[in-house]
Design a protein around this motif. Structure first.
Motif, PDB file in Angstrom:
ATOM      1  N   PRO A   1      98.133 -31.803   6.837  1.00  0.00           N
ATOM      2  CA  PRO A   1      99.365 -32.497   6.436  1.00  0.00           C
ATOM      3  C   PRO A   1     100.248 -31.682   5.481  1.00  0.00           C
ATOM      4  O   PRO A   1     101.403 -32.012   5.297  1.00  0.00           O
ATOM      5  N   THR A   2      99.713 -30.654   4.852  1.00  0.00           N
ATOM      6  CA  THR A   2     100.530 -29.855   3.928  1.00  0.00           C
ATOM      7  C   THR A   2     100.787 -28.437   4.451  1.00  0.00           C
ATOM      8  O   THR A   2     101.221 -27.576   3.704  1.00  0.00           O
ATOM      9  N   SER A   3     100.548 -28.229   5.747  1.00  0.00           N
ATOM     10  CA  SER A   3     100.848 -26.929   6.346  1.00  0.00           C
ATOM     11  C   SER A   3     102.194 -27.018   7.065  1.00  0.00           C
ATOM     12  O   SER A   3     102.788 -28.093   7.181  1.00  0.00           O
ATOM     13  N   LEU A   4     102.666 -25.889   7.572  1.00  0.00           N
ATOM     14  CA  LEU A   4     103.895 -25.858   8.350  1.00  0.00           C
ATOM     15  C   LEU A   4     103.743 -26.789   9.547  1.00  0.00           C
ATOM     16  O   LEU A   4     102.734 -26.746  10.249  1.00  0.00           O
ATOM     17  N   SER A   5     104.738 -27.645   9.802  1.00  0.00           N
ATOM     18  CA  SER A   5     104.600 -28.674  10.833  1.00  0.00           C
ATOM     19  C   SER A   5     104.693 -28.139  12.253  1.00  0.00           C
ATOM     20  O   SER A   5     104.267 -28.809  13.192  1.00  0.00           O
ATOM     21  N   ASN A   6     105.250 -26.937  12.436  1.00  0.00           N
ATOM     22  CA  ASN A   6     105.416 -26.379  13.777  1.00  0.00           C
ATOM     23  C   ASN A   6     105.572 -24.875  13.646  1.00  0.00           C
ATOM     24  O   ASN A   6     106.278 -24.397  12.754  1.00  0.00           O
TER      25      ASN A   6
ATOM     26  N   SER B   1     112.445 -22.766  -3.731  1.00  0.00           N
ATOM     27  CA  SER B   1     111.739 -23.364  -2.599  1.00  0.00           C
ATOM     28  C   SER B   1     112.232 -22.736  -1.308  1.00  0.00           C
ATOM     29  O   SER B   1     113.413 -22.409  -1.176  1.00  0.00           O
ATOM     30  N   VAL B   2     111.328 -22.590  -0.352  1.00  0.00           N
ATOM     31  CA  VAL B   2     111.682 -22.073   0.968  1.00  0.00           C
ATOM     32  C   VAL B   2     111.694 -23.237   1.944  1.00  0.00           C
ATOM     33  O   VAL B   2     110.744 -24.020   2.009  1.00  0.00           O
TER      34      VAL B   2
ATOM     35  N   LEU C   1     112.330 -30.626   9.212  1.00  0.00           N
ATOM     36  CA  LEU C   1     112.507 -29.703   8.108  1.00  0.00           C
ATOM     37  C   LEU C   1     111.231 -29.650   7.275  1.00  0.00           C
ATOM     38  O   LEU C   1     110.594 -30.669   7.043  1.00  0.00           O
ATOM     39  N   ASN C   2     110.873 -28.449   6.813  1.00  0.00           N
ATOM     40  CA  ASN C   2     109.691 -28.251   5.967  1.00  0.00           C
ATOM     41  C   ASN C   2     110.128 -27.552   4.691  1.00  0.00           C
ATOM     42  O   ASN C   2     110.923 -26.615   4.747  1.00  0.00           O
ATOM     43  N   ARG C   3     109.592 -28.004   3.544  1.00  0.00           N
ATOM     44  CA  ARG C   3     109.859 -27.333   2.265  1.00  0.00           C
ATOM     45  C   ARG C   3     108.550 -26.782   1.732  1.00  0.00           C
ATOM     46  O   ARG C   3     107.583 -27.513   1.543  1.00  0.00           O
ATOM     47  N   LEU C   4     108.543 -25.467   1.495  1.00  0.00           N
ATOM     48  CA  LEU C   4     107.374 -24.816   0.918  1.00  0.00           C
ATOM     49  C   LEU C   4     107.552 -24.757  -0.588  1.00  0.00           C
ATOM     50  O   LEU C   4     108.532 -24.202  -1.084  1.00  0.00           O
ATOM     51  N   ASP C   5     106.610 -25.349  -1.299  1.00  0.00           N
ATOM     52  CA  ASP C   5     106.611 -25.264  -2.760  1.00  0.00           C
ATOM     53  C   ASP C   5     105.961 -23.932  -3.125  1.00  0.00           C
ATOM     54  O   ASP C   5     104.785 -23.719  -2.828  1.00  0.00           O
ATOM     55  N   PRO C   6     106.712 -23.016  -3.764  1.00  0.00           N
ATOM     56  CA  PRO C   6     106.154 -21.695  -4.050  1.00  0.00           C
ATOM     57  C   PRO C   6     104.997 -21.719  -5.053  1.00  0.00           C
ATOM     58  O   PRO C   6     104.173 -20.810  -5.063  1.00  0.00           O
TER      59      PRO C   6
ATOM     60  N   THR D   1     102.572 -24.308  -5.330  1.00  0.00           N
ATOM     61  CA  THR D   1     101.341 -24.839  -4.731  1.00  0.00           C
ATOM     62  C   THR D   1     101.016 -24.223  -3.375  1.00  0.00           C
ATOM     63  O   THR D   1      99.872 -24.307  -2.926  1.00  0.00           O
ATOM     64  N   GLY D   2     102.025 -23.657  -2.710  1.00  0.00           N
ATOM     65  CA  GLY D   2     101.808 -23.119  -1.365  1.00  0.00           C
ATOM     66  C   GLY D   2     101.700 -24.201  -0.304  1.00  0.00           C
ATOM     67  O   GLY D   2     101.284 -23.941   0.820  1.00  0.00           O
ATOM     68  N   LYS D   3     102.115 -25.424  -0.658  1.00  0.00           N
ATOM     69  CA  LYS D   3     102.029 -26.543   0.282  1.00  0.00           C
ATOM     70  C   LYS D   3     103.413 -26.939   0.788  1.00  0.00           C
ATOM     71  O   LYS D   3     104.407 -26.780   0.087  1.00  0.00           O
ATOM     72  N   PHE D   4     103.435 -27.497   1.992  1.00  0.00           N
ATOM     73  CA  PHE D   4     104.678 -27.932   2.624  1.00  0.00           C
ATOM     74  C   PHE D   4     104.866 -29.438   2.498  1.00  0.00           C
ATOM     75  O   PHE D   4     103.903 -30.201   2.599  1.00  0.00           O
ATOM     76  N   THR D   5     106.117 -29.841   2.311  1.00  0.00           N
ATOM     77  CA  THR D   5     106.529 -31.238   2.430  1.00  0.00           C
ATOM     78  C   THR D   5     107.373 -31.318   3.689  1.00  0.00           C
ATOM     79  O   THR D   5     108.211 -30.453   3.941  1.00  0.00           O
ATOM     80  N   HIS D   6     107.164 -32.375   4.494  1.00  0.00           N
ATOM     81  CA  HIS D   6     107.862 -32.522   5.762  1.00  0.00           C
ATOM     82  C   HIS D   6     108.949 -33.587   5.658  1.00  0.00           C
ATOM     83  O   HIS D   6     108.733 -34.649   5.069  1.00  0.00           O
ATOM     84  N   TYR D   7     110.089 -33.283   6.261  1.00  0.00           N
ATOM     85  CA  TYR D   7     111.213 -34.221   6.362  1.00  0.00           C
ATOM     86  C   TYR D   7     111.509 -34.351   7.849  1.00  0.00           C
ATOM     87  O   TYR D   7     111.920 -33.384   8.486  1.00  0.00           O
ATOM     88  N   ARG D   8     111.303 -35.531   8.381  1.00  0.00           N
ATOM     89  CA  ARG D   8     111.394 -35.727   9.825  1.00  0.00           C
ATOM     90  C   ARG D   8     112.390 -36.814  10.189  1.00  0.00           C
ATOM     91  O   ARG D   8     112.780 -37.620   9.361  1.00  0.00           O
TER      92      ARG D   8
END
Length: 186
Positions: free
Chosen positions: A1-6, A19-20, A29-34, A36-43
């Protein structure tokens, strides 16, 4: 759930906070927190009008206010980064001030702070923040200084105040916002 979604990524942006953001094919859309190295997803959620309007994020732009503009094939979204809330802009054939076409291919701000959106088939659009309306600039076969014929594929604002547009089948165009004319390079 915290990796790149695609694994299919259309666009990348590093925002002013570091943030990337990654625009993906079919998963938003995915946001990488520099930190923690985790992604947040916006769908896209069809039940939530504050979610992204589309599932494929073709382009991402951070404006001078810090808001993100996320272009999809279904319209463009203005996202408040603090809350994740989205304002959607879509084409409405009954409203000439709406987005001229839903499939957006680029966004930028010129040296005057004006936001511009390139749509694949609807031309170039200037956004008026006060009214929330767009003014479209399209190809006119009777005007040699209108947008060239072709599908817009990319947009770039230059420091001198002009805009550059790449067209599939129409070469390169430079738009002068002051004269509202195009110079074509084919």
């Amino acid at each position: 759930p915290t990796s790149l979604s695609n694994g299919s990524v259309w666009h990348l942006l590093e925002d002013s906070s570091g943030s990337v953001w990654a625009g993906t094919e079919g998963t938003g859309l995915n946001r990488l927190d520099p930190t923690t190295g985790k992604f947040t997803h916006y769908r896209h959620d069809p039940k939530d009008p504050r979610s992204l309007i589309g599932s494929t994020a073709y382009n991402i732009y951070e404006d001078k206010s810090g808001a993100l503009w996320v272009g999809t094939r279904d319209g463009i979204n203005r996202m408040d980064r603090a809350t994740g809330a989205v304002t959607r802009y879509v084409h409405d054939p009954k409203d000439p001030g709406s987005l001229p076409f839903n499939d957006t291919r680029g966004t930028c701000e010129d040296s005057q702070g004006t936001l511009w959106v390139a749509t694949s088939y609807g031309g170039l659009a200037r956004f008026d923040h006060a009214s929330g309306k767009f003014k479209a600039y399209r190809h006119d076969p009777n005007k040699s200084n209108s947008l060239g014929k072709g599908i817009i594929t990319t947009l770039k604002c230059d420091p001198a105040g002009g805009l550059w547009l790449g067209l599939w089948g129409g070469g390169l165009n430079r738009f002068d916002p002051k004269s509202e004319t195009f110079q074509r390079y084919e």
